[in-house]
Design a protein around this motif. Structure first.
Motif, PDB file in Angstrom:
ATOM      1  N   GLN A   1       0.973  12.793  -8.607  1.00  0.00           N
ATOM      2  CA  GLN A   1      -0.151  12.045  -9.206  1.00  0.00           C
ATOM      3  C   GLN A   1      -1.392  12.934  -9.319  1.00  0.00           C
TER       4      GLN A   1
ATOM      5  N   GLN B   1     -12.688   9.508  -9.454  1.00  0.00           N
ATOM      6  CA  GLN B   1     -13.902   9.086 -10.162  1.00  0.00           C
ATOM      7  C   GLN B   1     -15.046   8.882  -9.178  1.00  0.00           C
TER       8      GLN B   1
ATOM      9  N   TRP C   1      -6.241   5.296  -5.567  1.00  0.00           N
ATOM     10  CA  TRP C   1      -7.283   4.278  -5.573  1.00  0.00           C
ATOM     11  C   TRP C   1      -8.050   4.305  -4.255  1.00  0.00           C
TER      12      TRP C   1
ATOM     13  N   TYR D   1       0.817  -1.214   0.000  1.00  0.00           N
ATOM     14  CA  TYR D   1       0.000   0.000   0.000  1.00  0.00           C
ATOM     15  C   TYR D   1       0.856   1.271   0.000  1.00  0.00           C
ATOM     16  N   GLY D   2       2.170   1.098  -0.036  1.00  0.00           N
ATOM     17  CA  GLY D   2       3.076   2.253  -0.053  1.00  0.00           C
ATOM     18  C   GLY D   2       3.174   2.941   1.297  1.00  0.00           C
TER      19      GLY D   2
END
Lengths: 594, 333
Positions: free
Chosen positions: B73, B91, B81, B57-58
């Motif tokens: 980003q 989105q 996400w 997950y970084g």
């Protein structure tokens, strides 16, 4: 004519006429959570609501019913030692070195697209489950499993080293044909990436793969269970319709049972309650109202619905910090079992559960669920006994001071008691216990934090840093897979292991550890029961945690609805989804809620 | 004016960067992360599993590095996400939730204006009269009624008590976005609109309730101030009819400060709708922030909060420009 019909439809809608229920053989279920995705065969999130909804769309080789007994679903029979489906391989000394389970797939077991379920689907699932690039939370026991295909319908799964509960669980399955191309794309895109240094890039690729099959925008294309998803309006509802290709047929024919299931996502549990009272939903999910709201609902039933309190596998308890390196633990003798025993004798748990939970949440005396085969019925009970508590405190050198608070070496017996802030039930329990401890001279200071703080690994696992003195929360564990892990010293969280591990009180007992190791490789249930008997005796004598009660799950259903049941074994009402139906539509009752 | 506008727009860039850093730090520094949720209650999970998931997950990177990657980003329109909703955060927030919030907040604001402005004028013109006292009392009541209490009460009234008394004639759905039974692919447009209105009425009224009180008090105070000014007295002395004095001369000046109020009310409504949306199960921006925080779904929270920050800056600029447009005394050149 058309305008009259439109007007009529409009009027009905504006008047809010509910159309759910037996009229159209549908079922409307209310829940407080919405799953992030559904039918992810690798279950990369561990939310209860995901498991519950997956129950409608999923199938398994074997599963557990309400009594905890296995039944065959995709498999033709339940493999056992007696029928030769389950095998133990032993060495000369009689130790089990590996074990295996052989499954035969039913001839009529099909995916929802009509294609046959084959051993390939299990092999594909296992290959992905074992892949380092896939973010499954834990691979146990699948990291030691191997599938050998015997013929077109039969395969054997072998565990080496052996897995204690190999006959109790079965591998998952995934539609290998429909997922193959997307999986190959993921595979080639990440083949050259190192999982240690490019974790995020790999995860992004994984998310792209799995999201093509499991989300509101990309509904699962092929499922195996009695229902298949047909519409998911994110934030609002999810609809599933009966899968004509599902193989098990309920008594009298599938058309007599529920044809569509709608989940309505209502995050506020008070609003959920209003939906029950106003008749907008037929049943509540196992993920829904709080216990208090359940009591409210029970009081307002008036024959419209019935409220159920189902014993769950969730154990509510208070961990006592036992890390001797922490100064306060040393000062208060929390690492002395006499003090911990005295703390337990000081509180009247029977009266508490009676007053707060009408006795529906029974007092627990050990960490093992009372419905588990390993449960020790006669474990030391610590019935409320303030005199004994005072004597034990005195034994440890604690005498009441002028203000009534226990004191020793100029230090008062004053400790912090932490739980999740905002959880009304826990906060009420805290206040009752605080008053009872005060009566024996223990000064308890309530110091609560939001659950996001309490369950952050560095807090809950921070006993060794003195982050908390007493911590009240709950653990959930499948009673048939009890390993006793919570109190093995190998599970003590420390800075060295990144505060991972679940022995939060830092309790270490050599005999318990030895028995736990033995029990981990003891394949004979009767022998394991004996080992657990002794483990619970030691634990109950040492009381590293104060056992409170096993929680219940609350749900409601309208009287006409049949086979919408569950237990601490089956976990969710979706376990028997193909038999859920309305009596008025001709459904037959096969399971009653206990 | 053009220079001023351009300067303000340019000022927004560093301001937005600072705001985004603060938002990022506030979300990232709160205790717990998504891996905690996966590990909780899972006694099989090992320290190696936890390390593996954090890397995936970084979360194993230092916070400034994580912010830098996120910012780069985000500048490319990718807000990461959403783990809770299994789709890109941008989105989800803007396509899935923003339209719902607009559907709730814009009519709520319009309703509040339509009700509060005339009542505010009426209250001021009839200062110390019985209607003025009643409106003052009601507006203070609305101020002091918390939404988390009012919402459930309204639900109980319309979903349970009234249908009980009226045999179902007056009932409104207890939360949700629309009837799940209604299939948008087959239902008529009218049926869909009627269904939406049915679900919108209660949350809209609850959300507008407090706004009405705010605007009413503001309008009353402005009107009273304007009515006491010399030019109004002069107009009255000249014998102009009361209606002309109030609606033609006084109202124009009294309404100017409302522009500022509205400028900030619009972004405020997005955040303020948290409780209303939660109580009424209305899947909007407010609820997404709450759910994102609870689920440690930081990408969603960051996308939503950054949008609200941007909206606040834009609407405060628009309010200032509108001020200049309607008030000849204000010039930005």
């Amino acid at each position: 004519m058309k305008s009259t019909k439109t007007l009529l439809a409009l009027s009905l809608l504006l008047l809010g006429v509910a159309v759910a229920g037996p009229a159209n053989n549908s079922l409307v279920v209310g829940t407080s959570q919405e799953p992030p995705n559904i039918y992810d065969p690798w279950q990369t999130n561990n939310l209860a609501i995901t498991s519950e909804i997956n129950g409608y769309m999923g199938a398994s080789l074997v599963s557990k019913d309400n009594a905890g007994d296995l039944y065959a679903d995709i498999a033709t029979t339940v493999p056992t030692l007696a029928n030769g489906g389950y095998k133990l391989t032993k060495n000369a000394a009689g130790d089990v070195t590996s074990n295996s389970v052989t499954y035969s797939i039913r001839k009529d077991a099909k995916w929802s697209d009509g294609s046959a379920i084959t051993p390939k689907d299990f092999q594909f699932w296992l290959k992905v489950e074992q892949d380092d690039r896939v973010p499954v939370p834990s691979r146990d026991p699948w990291d030691k499993a191997k599938i050998t295909v015997n013929d077109a319908d039969t395969f054997t799964i072998t565990y080496n080293p052996p897995y204690l509960f190999a006959d109790q669980v079965s591998p998952g399955l995934a539609p290998s044909a429909s997922m193959a191309s997307a999986w190959n794309s993921f595979d080639s895109a990440t083949a050259k990436l190192d999982s240690k240094t490019s974790g995020k890039a790999i995860n992004d690729a994984w998310v792209k793969f799995i999201s093509a099959f499991t989300t509101a925008n990309n509904l699962p294309k092929v499922v195996a269970g009695p229902f298949r998803p047909t519409q998911w309006r994110s934030g609002n509802s999810l609809t599933m319709t009966r899968n004509p290709n599902y193989w098990r047929t309920p008594k009298g024919g599938a058309d007599k049972y529920v044809q569509t299931v709608q989940y309505r996502f209502i995050p506020n549990t008070n609003t959920l309650k209003v939906n029950v009272l106003s008749g907008q939903i037929d049943a509540l999910s196992a993920v829904g109202p709080t216990f208090d709201q359940g009591l409210d609902l029970q009081r307002s039933e008036r024959g419209k619905y019935k409220t159920y309190f189902v014993p769950s596998a969730t154990w509510e308890h208070i961990d006592i910090n036992g890390f001797s390196n922490v100064q306060k633990v040393k000062d208060l003798d929390l690492d002395d079992k006499r003090v911990r025993q005295a703390l337990l004798y000081s509180i009247d748990r029977a009266a508490l559960t009676k007053a707060l939970f009408q006795g529906k949440q029974p007092v627990s005396n050990t960490f093992v669920n009372p419905i588990a085969k390993l449960y020790k019925k006669d474990a030391k009970a610590y019935d409320f006994d303030p005199a004994k508590a005072k004597a034990l405190f005195a034994d440890a050198g604690w005498k009441p001071g002028a203000d009534g608070i226990l004191a020793k070496n100029g230090k008062k017996f004053s400790l912090n008691f932490t739980t999740t802030a905002g959880n009304a039930t826990r906060e009420r329990v805290q206040q009752i216990l605080q008053a009872q401890w005060k009566a024996v001279g223990v000064d308890v200071n309530i110091q609560n934090y939001p659950s996001s703080v309490v369950f952050a690994q560095d807090f809950i696992g921070g006993g060794s840093n003195g982050k908390w003195d007493m911590l009240m929360y709950a653990w959930t564990a499948d009673p048939s897979l009890e390993k006793g892990n919570l109190f093995s010293s190998t599970q003590i969280p420390t800075a060295a292991n990144g505060f991972a591990g679940q022995d939060e009180p830092g309790w270490k007992n050599a005999e318990y550890d030895k028995l736990w190791t033995q029990a981990g490789t003891e394949f004979d249930l009767a022998a394991r029961v004996k080992l657990f008997d002794r483990m619970q005796t030691i634990w109950a004598d040492e009381v590293p945690s104060l056992p409170l009660y096993f929680r219940v799950n609350v749900y409601t259903k309208v009287p006409n609805l049949l086979n919408y049941t569950f237990s601490a074994y089956s976990l969710y009402p979706s376990w028997d989804a193909y038999e859920i139906g309305w009596s008025s539509k001709g459904a037959a009752e096969v399971n009653t809620q206990k | 004016m053009a220079t001023y506008t351009l300067r303000r727009i340019l000022q927004m860039i560093p301001l937005l960067l600072v705001i985004s850093l603060i938002i990022y730090a506030l979300t990232a520094l709160q205790p717990g992360d998504p891996v905690d949720q996966l590990t909780l209650g899972n006694s099989q999970i090992t320290p190696a599993d936890i390390a593996r998931l954090r890397a995936a997950y970084g979360l194993d990177q230092p916070i400034f590095l994580r912010y830098f990657y996120w910012l780069v980003q985000a500048l490319h329109g990718d807000f990461g996400w959403s783990r809770s909703f299994s789709q890109p955060a941008f989105q989800y927030v803007f396509q899935n939730r923003l339209p719902n919030t607009l559907l709730l907040t814009v009519p709520a604001l319009i309703l509040a204006l339509l009700v509060a402005v005339p009542l505010g004028i009426y209250s001021a013109v009839r200062q110390y009269s019985l209607p003025d006292y009643v409106l003052t009392f009601l507006s203070f009541l609305a101020f002091s009624t918390p939404v988390f209490w009012l919402g459930p009460m309204v639900l109980w009234l319309f979903a349970i008590y009234l249908p009980g008394i009226t045999n179902g004639v007056i009932s409104l759905p207890p939360g949700g976005l629309g009837s799940p039974d209604l299939d948008p692919t087959t239902a008529s447009t009218w049926a869909i609109i009627a269904d939406k209105i049915k679900y919108l009425i209660l949350p809209l009224c609850v959300l507008a309730f407090r706004e009405i009180a705010v605007i009413l008090r503001f309008m009353r105070a402005n009107m009273l101030e304007v009515l006491s000014q010399d030019y109004v007295r002069t107009a009255r002395a000249k014998g102009l009819p009361g209606g002309v004095v109030v609606y033609k001369h006084a109202l124009r000046n009294a309404i100017i400060p409302i522009i500022t109020l509205l400028g900030l009310a619009i972004p405020g409504l997005f955040g303020g709708a948290v409780i209303t949306e939660t109580v009424f199960s209305w899947p909007g921006m407010g609820r997404v922030i709450l759910e994102g925080l609870v689920n440690k779904d930081f990408n969603v929270v960051l996308a939503a909060l950054t949008f609200i920050a941007l909206l606040t800056l834009i609407f405060s600029l628009l309010a200032d420009l509108a001020y200049a447009a309607v008030d000849p005394r204000i010039r930005y050149d």
